[in-house]
Design an enzyme around this catalytic site. Structure first.
Site, short mmCIF file in Angstrom:
data_model
loop_
_atom_site.label_atom_id
_atom_site.label_comp_id
_atom_site.label_asym_id
_atom_site.label_seq_id
_atom_site.Cartn_x
_atom_site.Cartn_y
_atom_site.Cartn_z
N HIS A 204 0.83 -1.21 0.00
CA HIS A 204 0.00 0.00 0.00
C HIS A 204 0.86 1.26 0.00
CE1 HIS A 204 -3.91 1.57 -0.10
NE2 HIS A 204 -3.80 2.24 1.01
N CYS A 523 -8.32 -3.11 -11.51
CA CYS A 523 -7.91 -1.86 -10.87
C CYS A 523 -6.68 -2.08 -9.98
CB CYS A 523 -9.06 -1.25 -10.07
SG CYS A 523 -9.66 -2.32 -8.76
C1 PEP Z 1 -5.85 -4.75 -5.25
O1 PEP Z 1 -5.75 -5.50 -4.27
O2 PEP Z 1 -5.40 -5.02 -6.37
C2 PEP Z 1 -6.50 -3.44 -5.09
C3 PEP Z 1 -6.74 -2.67 -6.13
O3 PEP Z 1 -6.81 -3.05 -3.82
P1 PEP Z 1 -5.71 -2.45 -2.79
O4 PEP Z 1 -4.42 -2.28 -3.51
O5 PEP Z 1 -6.26 -1.18 -2.30
O6 PEP Z 1 -5.68 -3.52 -1.74
#
Ligand code: PEP
Ligand code: MG
Length: 597
Positions: A204, A523
């Site tokens: 993250h 995404c």
């Molecule tokens: C993912 O897990 O690919 C996603 C888009 O969510 P995050 O990165 O916020 O966990």
């Protein structure tokens, strides 16, 4: 960091956010600790004790987390640090230190912060004054007591461990590690770039740094031991190279790269108003991910058509209390209005795993969870905390009068989670409309799910009966499919979204969505890699959402492709033995002029 030395040195890490940074290296250091010494009213003493208990829990959870991260360090560093963390954890148990602090609070003479400070100082002084024992071991024990007290006080006062404000403008921020909540506090205009010793490609923190648009390299092993604070450095966010004390030649080369990048950016900006369309005419929808509201301007200039993933975690970071319905409504409405009629997909709070939103620590079960990545995270947690879920749903439904909105659930693995969330949404809708008489959009917004667990991908036909759309989160899908943490340093070579097992799940999900007639997008961070765009098209994806900075380059890759070539590429990748082979296939196509003809 080491004292000044003048020879050029090169280190490498994970290039997580593109661009070149040239600047003086500064370490993010601990900010001064301040707290009030106000005496609590007698009636407020139980509350002080509860605050203290909560701070102990938070401190323990942080230390446990530090322990799990130790595995990324060299063995000798592990051997040095692990026992120390155990000592801190022990001191937060039923020890003389904690008993002393509690007794001071109970006496009503001091609040929890002042009691912690006073008791720790008293005990440290007593240790230092002990006769007969060796001085350095006394000093070490006194330091340990003071260190635990500092952590407790920071958690009591919610003061961040580090402040970035004091670092000079234009510096390169160097740190052992950076938490997502800390990354959210960084003013991008203050820094030239970021480099840390820990962290991985799609953690993250990496996602946040890409959002900030700062060149960044994470996972540079031994960074703080090898780097020299106060000296010039170059961070190459494309190659992962860090050049310490660069020579004149290296500086010239970096400056040339900087100008070339500026020229390339100008050329790409001409694509802004052109369609994302393959050479054979297939249309692709490109949207932006939003981590922090300040990205709105960049998103507007990127050529993205709406927000495909609004990560709502930023609203909960660095706060004392969770934002109420009014606050959330205002924030969502501002974003929806700024998008001026383009759709906005708002993801419900995804707390857990590497997104440790500290505000919400009170909602955790008493004992810190042994492994939140495989436990209470995302929609599982929200369904257990209905007030949190319903407050967020109410705010989104109210804000949805400002423009087209979709609601998305994180970390879904079971159909029942979708059924329960839809029921909650309907309950909130009725309450807002009939009891509170508030203005709502004409229709309830679509409710979709993130496909980011193998269970969701494999059960996609069943989930499609309950969900209005799918968005594949390749970051978590990769982590859960390969059982490899997305924050792991890349040199471990465990986490890789190009592994054929992950590609097969993407393909499967896209096929199931097409059969069920519901939209599907990607995404996760894979969507922002231009080289991967033809592959994703070939796997059946026509809708990508990514970091706004990446939109022009992904559009360029799409405009150079044909669907036939993309499908051939995807077939070859699905049959490949491993990620390395997939990468070779992508590279050979790129050098042959992309997925063309
Ligand atoms: C993912 O897990 O690919 C996603 C888009 O969510 P995050 O990165 O916020 O966990
Ligand atoms: Mg995710």
């Amino acid at each position: 960091m080491k004292p000044i030395s003048a020879r050029e040195k090169r280190l490498t890490g994970q290039p997580v956010s593109p661009g070149i940074a040239i600047g003086v290296l500064h370490e993010a250091s601990e900010a001064a600790l301040t707290f009030s010494s106000a005496k609590p009213e007698p009636a407020a003493i139980p509350e002080e004790l509860t605050r203290l208990d909560e701070a102990v829990l938070r401190s323990r959870a942080q230390l446990q987390k530090l322990k799990t991260r130790l595995t990324a360090l060299p063995k000798d560093s592990q051997a040095e640090i692990a026992p120390l963390l155990d000592v801190y954890l022990h001191m937060l148990g039923p020890t003389r230190l904690m008993r002393g602090i509690k007794a001071r609070v109970k006496s009503g003479e001091q609040n929890a912060e002042a009691a912690t400070h006073a008791e720790a100082e008293a005990q440290a002084e007593a240790i230092l004054a002990q006769p007969g024992t060796d001085k350095s071991s006394r000093q070490r024990r006194a330091d340990e007591v003071r260190e635990v007290a500092r952590r407790l006080i920071r958690n009591l006062t919610r003061q961040p461990f580090r402040s970035f404000e004091v670092l000079p403008q234009g510096s390169i921020l160097a740190a052992q590690d950076l938490r997502p909540a800390e990354a959210a506090l960084i003013q991008p205009s203050r820094f030239a770039g970021i480099v840390t010793a820990e962290g991985g490609l799609d953690g993250h923190t990496a996602v946040m740094l890409r959002a900030l648009g700062l060149p960044a390299v994470l996972g540079v092993s031994g960074l703080l031991e090898k780097a020299t604070v106060g000296r010039l450095a170059i961070v190459d966010g494309d190659s992962g190279d860090i050049i310490l004390n660069p020579s004149r030649d290296s500086l010239d080369a970096a400056r040339k790269k900087l100008s070339a990048q500026a020229r390339a950016r100008r050329a790409l900006s001409r694509l802004q108003h052109l369609p994302a369309q393959t050479r054979c005419g297939a249309q692709v929808e490109l949207q932006a991910n939003l981590e922090l509201p300040f990205e709105l301007k960049m998103i507007a200039e990127s050529g993205a058509r709406g927000i495909g993933l609004l990560r709502s975690e930023f609203m909960f970071m660095n706060r004392d209390v969770a934002p109420d319905e009014e606050t959330q409504t205002r924030i969502y409405r501002d974003i929806i209005e700024a998008m001026d009629g383009d759709p906005v997909t708002i993801r419900l709070l995804d707390w857990g795993s590497d997104k440790d939103v500290e505000t919400l620590a009170r909602f955790m079960p008493d004992a810190p969870e042994p492994n939140p990545a495989l436990g209470m995270r995302g929609i599982r947690l929200l369904l257990r905390h209905q007030t949190l879920l319903e407050t967020q749903l109410a705010a989104i439904l109210r804000a949805a009068t400002a423009g087209p909105v979709r609601i998305m659930m994180p970390m879904v693995s079971l159909a029942k989670e979708v059924v329960d969330t839809r029921e909650a949404m309907q309950r909130v809708w009725r309450r807002l409309k009939h009891r509170r008489n508030l203005r709502l959009p004409e229709k309830m917004p679509p409710l979709g799910i993130m496909v980011e667990t193998p269970a969701a991908a494999l059960s996609a036909p069943l989930l499609a009966r309950h969900a209005d759309f799918f968005a594949i989160g390749t970051n978590d899908l990769t982590m859960y499919t390969l059982a490899a943490d997305r924050s792991l340093p890349g040199d471990m070579k465990l986490y890789d979204p190009l592994e054929p097992a992950v590609l097969r799940l993407i393909h499967l999900t896209a096929s199931f969505a097409a059969a069920a007639g519901i939209p599907v997008s990607i995404c996760g961070e894979l969507a922002s890699r231009p080289a991967a765009a033809p592959l994703l098209l070939g796997l059946g994806i026509r809708h990508l959402s990514m970091n706004g900075n990446a939109v022009p380059r992904v559009k360029q890759a799409i405009r150079a492709s044909t669907l036939l070539a993309c499908e051939q590429l995807a077939n070859a990748a699905l049959a490949a033995p491993d990620a390395e082979a997939v990468r070779d296939i992508l590279a050979s196509l790129q050098s042959a002029g992309s997925a063309v003809s």
